[in-house]
Design an enzyme around this catalytic site. Structure first.
Site, mmCIF file in Angstrom:
data_model
loop_
_atom_site.group_PDB
_atom_site.id
_atom_site.type_symbol
_atom_site.label_atom_id
_atom_site.label_comp_id
_atom_site.label_asym_id
_atom_site.label_seq_id
_atom_site.Cartn_x
_atom_site.Cartn_y
_atom_site.Cartn_z
ATOM 1 N N ASP A 135 15.208 -31.539 -7.471
ATOM 2 C CA ASP A 135 15.742 -30.773 -6.177
ATOM 3 C C ASP A 135 15.753 -29.327 -6.500
ATOM 4 O O ASP A 135 15.869 -28.518 -5.547
ATOM 5 C CB ASP A 135 17.135 -31.499 -5.960
ATOM 6 N N GLN A 186 21.396 -37.873 -3.807
ATOM 7 C CA GLN A 186 21.306 -37.618 -2.311
ATOM 8 C C GLN A 186 22.739 -37.077 -2.077
ATOM 9 O O GLN A 186 23.838 -37.831 -2.205
ATOM 10 C CB GLN A 186 21.143 -38.871 -1.454
ATOM 11 N N LYS A 231 11.914 -41.210 0.447
ATOM 12 C CA LYS A 231 11.549 -40.464 -0.898
ATOM 13 C C LYS A 231 11.037 -41.546 -1.629
ATOM 14 O O LYS A 231 9.971 -41.516 -2.441
ATOM 15 C CB LYS A 231 12.670 -39.927 -1.237
#
Ligand code: NDP
Length: 297
Positions: free
Chosen positions: A120, A97, A53
């Site tokens: 997200d 994460q 990412k």
């Protein structure tokens, strides 16, 4: 019938090329979109994802900050970092994460992220915005990527019956909400199936679009779909394969060989939904940066 392959790899490349241009223009205007990725602990898979990412962001011209904290980090320290990133004008997107170590409450951390920086799309405020059809919501990356794949490959969900197999908060549920939206890429009639669904095949056989997000190989087989169906395979599963140097290969939830004999279009694994998820993370970061600039006046 031989299926058209919907290549997530190619569509993601197309989107990333568009984003490169958009970011270059924003930089000329003095806006450098910024993404912070936070990794707690040293889980190998998480490290790999965060690294991918960060590299993708940097390649797009997005300012990328990767923060790695030890597995022993306290919840208080992580919340303090989130607060710092929430208030940092150089950061427009924050990604923590998951999973987090056991001493940290995932829900508390997600709730602490400024919803306008929640790239997200997991913050309850954004889940609510998605459920109420807010067109400006930061939608979760994987289901948003599936919509882009459908639309860019000429499959308009409007008026079609979409069956989603899987009801998780990160894929199945937001997928259903996006397909239900009264907006381009939406307007589908949606059914969500899960592990308690009786006679899954009877339901998937009525679908014009099947989206599999289960986590189990061969959940969707040829006899479970109707001719001409479009199949999107979100699943990412490792199966033993001694012929490969790594000893395994990655497959989806769909029996690709069998289903591609009857489907009109199908996504491969790998090279399908996976690359789209990263492209949508970059798109969400750029959108967040533009909206935060607008909100700041
Ligand atoms: P979860 O384990 O959270 O959810 C799986 C869902 O599948 C659950 O709703 C479960 O039902 C349902 N299910 C399990 N077995 C069956 C069955 N036999 N029949 C019907 N439904 C079933 O997984 P995720 O949603 O997080 O992920 C799904 C898959 O997608 C995984 O392989 C994951 O690795 C992959 N993935 C890929 C991404 C990408 O970028 N390519 C991103 C995110 C996920 P119940 O709710 O009843 O338990």
């Amino acid at each position: 019938m031989s299926s058209k392959i919907i290549s997530g790899k190619d569509i993601a490349r197309e989107i990333r090329d568009e984003l490169n241009e958009q970011v270059a223009e924003l930089r000329e205007e003095g806006l450098v979109p910024g993404l912070a990725t936070v990794l707690v602990g040293d889980d190998a898979a998480s490290r790999l994802y965060v690294g991918m990412k960060g590299r993708a962001a940097a390649e797009a011209g997005i300012h990328s900050r990767q923060v790695t904290l030890p597995a022993s980090t306290s919840e208080e320290d992580l919340l303090a970092l989130i607060d710092e990133l929430n208030n940092d004008p150089e950061i427009h997107g924050i990604l923590v994460q998951l999973p987090l170590p056991p001493q940290i409450d995932d829900a508390k951390v997600l709730l602490a992220i400024n919803p306008d920086k929640d790239v997200d799309g997991f913050h309850p405020v954004n889940v609510g915005r998605l459920a109420t059809g807010d067109p400006d919501v930061l939608a979760p990356c994987t289901p948003r990527g599936v919509i882009e794949m459908l639309v860019r490959s000429g499959v308009d969900p409007s008026g079609k019956h979409a069956v989603i197999v899987g009801r998780s908060n990160i894929v199945g549920k937001p997928m259903a909400l996006l397909l239900l939206r009264k907006a381009p890429g939406g307007n589908a009639t949606v059914t969500v199936a899960h592990s308690r669904t009786g006679d899954l095949g009877a339901i998937t056989r009525t679908a014009d679009i099947v989206i599999a997000a289960v986590g189990w190989p061969n959940t969707i087989t040829k006899d479970m779909v109707k001719p001409g169906v479009t199949v999107i395979d979100v699943g990412t599963n490792r199966v033993d394969d001694p012929t490969r140097p790594r000893g395994y290969r990655v497959v989806g939830d769909v029996d690709f060989e069998g289903v591609s004999e009857v489907a009109s279009a199908i996504t491969p694994v790998p090279g399908g939904v996976g690359p789209m998820t990263i492209a949508m993370l970059l798109a969400n970061t750029v959108e967040a940066a533009i909206r935060l600039r607008k909100a700041a006046g």
